[in-house]
Design an enzyme around this catalytic site. Structure first.
Site, PDB file in Angstrom:
ATOM      1  N   LYS A  60     -57.379 -26.324 -74.410  1.00  0.00           N
ATOM      2  CA  LYS A  60     -56.398 -26.677 -73.380  1.00  0.00           C
ATOM      3  C   LYS A  60     -55.527 -25.469 -73.060  1.00  0.00           C
ATOM      4  CE  LYS A  60     -56.366 -31.547 -74.578  1.00  0.00           C
ATOM      5  NZ  LYS A  60     -55.876 -32.590 -75.488  1.00  0.00           N
TER       6      LYS A  60
ATOM      7  N   GLN B  10     -50.703 -34.183 -78.937  1.00  0.00           N
ATOM      8  CA  GLN B  10     -52.116 -34.390 -79.280  1.00  0.00           C
ATOM      9  C   GLN B  10     -52.266 -35.574 -80.250  1.00  0.00           C
ATOM     10  OE1 GLN B  10     -54.822 -32.579 -77.984  1.00  0.00           O
ATOM     11  NE2 GLN B  10     -56.032 -34.136 -79.046  1.00  0.00           N
TER      12      GLN B  10
ATOM     13  N   ASP C  43     -50.535 -36.968 -69.929  1.00  0.00           N
ATOM     14  CA  ASP C  43     -51.616 -37.798 -70.479  1.00  0.00           C
ATOM     15  C   ASP C  43     -51.609 -39.191 -69.852  1.00  0.00           C
ATOM     16  OD1 ASP C  43     -53.485 -36.739 -72.176  1.00  0.00           O
ATOM     17  OD2 ASP C  43     -52.284 -36.963 -74.002  1.00  0.00           O
TER      18      ASP C  43
END
Ligand code: NAP
Length: 300
Positions: free
Chosen positions: A54, A98, A121
């Site tokens: 990422k 994460q 997200d």
């Protein structure tokens, strides 16, 4: 094999190219550089790989990447303080914590502490609610990538029969909302669904997000249907040598590809689209935060 292969790797490269163009424009016209902060707690090897990837792709798109690596025994209070700092930082337009988090941390609490406008997200309860009510939201990356590929392949999805196998908050449920938003008739199947084969057989679009290697065989697929395989499963591959493994999806690729009209491969299908959509969401969040027109085609 008759199905057209939907090349997620190539499509993701296109999306990343569009993101990079918008980033360049934001810099040139508004002196703004979008910034994505990724928070990693602990040393889960798969998470470390994702976070590295990422960060690399964020920088390649011309954005700023901020990585916060915290010890596995970080307290909830300390993690909340990091998120709070990022929420207040004007250089940070997207925040991603994460998952999975170590067991002692309450994932829902942490995710819901992220500013919803920076929740790239799309897991914050506000964004879930906005998506569910058809309002502008941050959309979870994996289902957004699936939707983009479906729109690209079909144009309009209106009136199509879609079956989503899997009802997770991360993939299955938001995928179903997005398909409903595009006027599909949507069925969500799960582990208690009766006669799953019959349910899947009536679908024009099958999205499999189960986590069971090659569970969906070709004879469940309606001829000509589009198969989006979200699953990423590692299985033994003795044919490649002792101790070797390979990745497969939730659909049995060869038999599904014989019947389907189009199919995403694993690897090289949905996977690459997920990070591309994370970058797209960061640009979208940055534009919204700064009152700049957001890019077209990079969100739902
Ligand atoms: P998850 O949270 O474990 O959810 C799996 C879902 O599948 C559950 O809703 C479960 O039903 C359902 N299920 C399990 N066994 C079933 C069966 N025999 N028949 C029908 N449904 C069944 O998984 P997830 O996070 O959604 O991920 C699913 C897969 O996608 C995994 O392979 C994961 O690695 C992959 N994934 C890929 C990406 C990507 O970027 N490509 C991103 C995210 C996930 P119940 O709710 O009834 O238990």
């Amino acid at each position: 094999m008759s199905a057209q292969v939907i090349d997620g790797k190539a499509f993701a490269a296109e999306v990343r190219g569009q993101v990079a163009e918008h980033v360049a424009r934001l810099k040139a016209d508004h002196s703004i550089t979008p910034g994505l902060a990724v928070v990693l707690v602990g040393e889960d090897p798969a998470s470390q790989v994702y976070v590295r990837s990422k960060g690399k792709q964020t920088i390649e798109a011309g954005m700023n990447s901020y990585e916060h690596k915290l010890d596995a025994d970080t307290s909830e209070a300390d993690l909340l303080a990091v998120v709070d700092k990022l929420n207040k930082d004007p250089a940070v337009h997207g925040i991603l914590v994460q998952l999975p988090l170590p067991k002692h941390l309450n994932e829902d609490l942490i995710i819901n502490s992220i500013d919803p406008a920076k929740d790239v997200d799309g897991f914050h309860i506000s964004n879930v609610g906005l998506l569910g009510t058809g309002q502008k939201s941050m959309v979870p990356c994996t289902p957004l990538g699936c939707l983009m590929m479906l729109r690209d392949h079909h144009g309009s999805l209106s009136g199509m029969d879609a079956v989503v196998i899997g009802r997770s908050n991360i993939v299955g449920k938001p995928m179903a909302q997005l398909l409903l938003g595009d006027s599909c008739t949507v069925t969500i199947a799960h582990s208690r669904t009766k006669d799953l084969a019959d349910v899947v057989r009536r679908a024009d679009i099958v999205v499999a997000a189960v986590g069971r290697p090659e569970m969906v065989p070709g004879d469940w697929i309606k001829p000509g249907a589009t198969v989006i395989d979200v699953g990423i499963n590692r299985i033994d591959a003795p044919e490649k040598g002792e101790g070797k493994s390979r990745l497969v999806g939730d659909c049995h690729y060869d038999s599904c590809a014989e019947v389907a009209g189009a199919i995403t491969p694993v690897p090289g299908g949905v996977g690459p689209m997920t990070i591309a959509c994370l970058l797209a969401n960061t640009v979208t969040a940055c534009c919204r935060a700064n009152g700049v027109d957001e890019p077209e085609g990079l969100t739902a």
